[in-house]
Design an enzyme around this catalytic site. Structure first.
Site, short mmCIF file in Angstrom:
data_model
loop_
_atom_site.label_atom_id
_atom_site.label_comp_id
_atom_site.label_asym_id
_atom_site.label_seq_id
_atom_site.Cartn_x
_atom_site.Cartn_y
_atom_site.Cartn_z
N GLU A 37 0.81 -1.22 0.00
CA GLU A 37 0.00 0.00 0.00
C GLU A 37 0.84 1.27 0.00
OE1 GLU A 37 -2.53 -3.25 1.89
OE2 GLU A 37 -0.45 -2.56 2.08
N PHE A 76 -11.92 -6.99 13.85
CA PHE A 76 -10.80 -7.44 13.03
C PHE A 76 -10.45 -6.39 11.99
CE2 PHE A 76 -9.36 -9.79 9.18
CZ PHE A 76 -8.15 -10.23 9.67
N GLN A 77 -9.19 -6.03 11.93
CA GLN A 77 -8.66 -5.02 11.00
C GLN A 77 -9.35 -3.67 11.14
OE1 GLN A 77 -8.48 -6.74 6.98
NE2 GLN A 77 -6.44 -7.53 7.46
N LYS A 120 -17.95 -0.72 5.47
CA LYS A 120 -18.42 -1.73 4.53
C LYS A 120 -19.94 -1.71 4.37
CE LYS A 120 -17.27 -6.48 3.22
NZ LYS A 120 -16.52 -7.70 3.63
N MET A 122 24.00 9.15 2.70
CA MET A 122 23.89 10.46 3.33
C MET A 122 24.13 10.38 4.82
SD MET A 122 23.60 13.62 2.56
CE MET A 122 22.76 13.85 0.99
#
Length: 584
Positions: free
Chosen positions: A72, A134-135, A184, A494
């Site tokens: 993602e 969940f999630q 959802k 760097m």
């Protein structure tokens, strides 16, 4: 390296045609997809998952092209680059919980650089919110500090309008990322209304033109200056003001400096160009900033990597600051003449209001002397390891002027902006404010889809490349003609450079005792791999990599001791830049 890339069909090639075509709006998910279609969206970048699945199911019937990314974060960076190159908001999608939180780095990056992005995240059903389902993650709460606006969709009939509003806000005024969190049950719920064209709220009215009296006063001050400079920031490019800036600067013969996000706003091969200023800017641009008596700053937030110590930044200059966001006026550098408005409109106002060009022949001569005194040169003995600057220059010489360059973050990023000559806007795509390592490869994917007829070259360091190299699988699957150049010094370069300069050369956690063979890794992904170890290999590899019709990776083994100069120490005086470590 031999071998053809794996012939993997792209997503668009694997979509069935039987159910293609516009779908009637029946659910909230349908309204979300229609809102994106109404906004003219062509490409989306995302990763599928449970809570966002209704939207993906509706997307199945759309002609919009969805690109499944490997992670993602890659989706957010690809959308960000798409927005930079196209000027239209890039769209990224993710499911709830870890999907949404994996977008956070990319959204923070977009927010720091004011890049137009719309993020759509799935969420658990409304009745489950707050139950540690969940999630489940409080996506709106997590992303509120790093987005221009975000919305929790609560109604199936209104969710399409929410998405349209987010799209309009991402693009209008000071650009930035917006997010819509999609429970959802909302996306599965009944809906029937077309959300229409994207619109900002009636209460959102960013300024277009600046106050005419303030413009006239600023124009008089600029016309009377003996040592004028223009500082062009990223806002010039976002406002499509590059051409107006070029006309204004050339008509009034005022030298032009860019910030790092402003690279490409003014052609670097123009005699008035002083290129980039700041920590690793050119010596001549930093000298001009230090000694100017009047600075016209356009679309810049005066960040610390540009200014160094604020008290020593343009200490004798009257500052004319053009910006569309009132929050930036006098935030870091006090503006003597603030001009609030769109960069393109205000530059045109100033052009009309200028009584005459500044009488600055002596100043322009001085600037040219600084160019001769502090050239951007380097030593490249053939019997020593390859210098990264030379690799960048050779790719620049072999590509068209409108080639898009993306980068990760680190030394390679600085060499890519210092030793490539940028002549057009929207050809420099990088992470500036947040400094996100790993940005370059997913950004190259977004850039190529935004401008399929332009060449895309991505410079990465070995450390930066390792963070998102999985996105190479996406470039292969989509058969994108991009060239990735890994400037490989087996270190987080760097960090090592700063350790050499400021931490007694104690190289803690900055050097790799081993790194993969990136050319071999490329072949495993189905891309074409090349390797550079010596100068006499460079020209042939550059030509072959650019000629290859598909994604290629060049593992360029460079001098591990090479550092980035000029350099202004953090918080230092821009006029006291170092050209070597012993000057720090």
């Amino acid at each position: 390296m031999s071998g053809e890339p794996a012939q993997v069909p792209s997503e668009s090639e694997t979509e069935p045609d039987a159910e293609a075509g516009a779908k009637d709006i029946e659910t909230g998910a349908d309204a979300v997809v229609r809102a994106l279609e109404n906004a003219g969206v062509e490409h989306l970048f995302g990763v599928q998952g449970g809570a966002i699945m209704p939207v993906y199911d509706s997307l199945y019937h759309s002609e919009m092209n969805h690109v499944t990314m490997a992670h993602e974060q890659g989706a957010a960076h690809a959308a960000d680059a798409y927005g930079i190159v196209s000027g239209e908001p890039g769209v990224c999608m993710a499911t709830s919980g870890p999907g949404a939180t994996n977008l956070v780095t990319g959204l923070a990056d977009s927010n720091m650089d004011s890049d137009p992005v719309v993020a759509l995240t799935g969420q658990v059903p409304t009745d489950f919110v707050g139950s540690d389902a969940f999630q489940e993650t409080d996506t709106v709460g997590v992303t509120s500090p790093i987005t221009k606006a975000n919305f929790f969709a609560s109604d199936s009939e209104d969710v399409g309008t929410d998405v349209g509003t987010a799209f309009a806000l991402a693009k209008r005024g000071r650009q930035g990322p917006t997010l819509v969190d999609l429970p959802k049950d909302v996306t599965k719920g009944d809906a029937s209304e077309d959300p229409g064209e994207p619109q900002t709220p009636n209460t959102y009215n960013p300024p277009e033109t600046a106050d005419p009296e303030a413009v006239a006063e600023a124009a008089d001050v600029l016309a009377q200056a003996d040592k004028p400079v223009i500082l062009a920031g990223g806002g010039v490019i976002k406002a499509e003001a590059s051409e107006a800036l070029r006309e204004f600067a050339t008509e009034h013969e005022i030298p032009v400096i860019t910030t790092m996000p402003g690279i490409g706003a003014f052609p670097e091969d123009h005699e008035l160009s002083l290129e980039m200023a700041g920590m690793h800017g050119t010596g001549y641009s930093n000298m001009a900033i230090t000694l100017t008596d009047c600075m016209l700053a356009i679309g810049t937030r005066f960040d610390d990597r540009l200014t160094g110590g604020v008290e020593t930044f343009a200490p004798d200059a009257e500052i004319i600051h053009v910006d569309i966001d009132p929050a930036e006026i006098s935030k870091n550098v006090e503006a003597d003449y603030p001009l609030l408005g769109d960069a393109k409109a205000v530059v045109k106002q100033l052009s009309t209001a200028m009584p005459h060009a500044p009488e600055a022949d002596g100043w322009r001569e001085q600037v040219q002397e600084w160019k001769s005194e502090y050239p951007m040169d380097y030593s490249a003995p053939e019997d020593e390891p390859v210098k990264p600057q030379y690799v960048v220059e050779r790719f620049d010489e072999q590509t068209p002027d409108d080639t898009i360059v993306t980068t990760g973050v680190g030394q390679h990023q600085m060499w890519a902006c210092q030793y490539w000559t940028y002549k057009e806007p929207r050809t420099w795509v990088s992470s500036h404010g947040l400094g996100t390592m790993g940005y370059g490869v997913p950004a190259a994917i977004g850039a190529k889809l935004a401008a399929p007829d332009q060449e895309v070259v991505s410079f990465e360091g070995d450390g930066s490349f390792l963070m998102t190299c999985q996105e190479l699988s996406v470039a292969v699957r989509e058969n994108l003609d991009i060239t990735i150049v890994v400037l490989n010094n087996a270190a987080i370069g760097m960090v090592r450079q700063w350790q050499d300069a400021f931490f007694g050369e104690r190289h803690m956690a900055s050097e790799y005792p081993w790194v993969p063979d990136f050319d071999t890794l490329a072949e495993a992904f189905g891309a074409r791999g090349f390797r550079i170890d010596t100068y006499d290999e460079i020209d042939d590899v550059v030509e072959e990599a650019l000629d290859y019709d598909g994604p290629s990776v060049v593992d360029a083994h460079i001098d591990p001791g090479e550092n980035v100069y000029p350099m202004v120490p953090s918080g230092g005086d821009n006029g006291m830049f170092a050209l070597a470590e012993d000057q720090l």
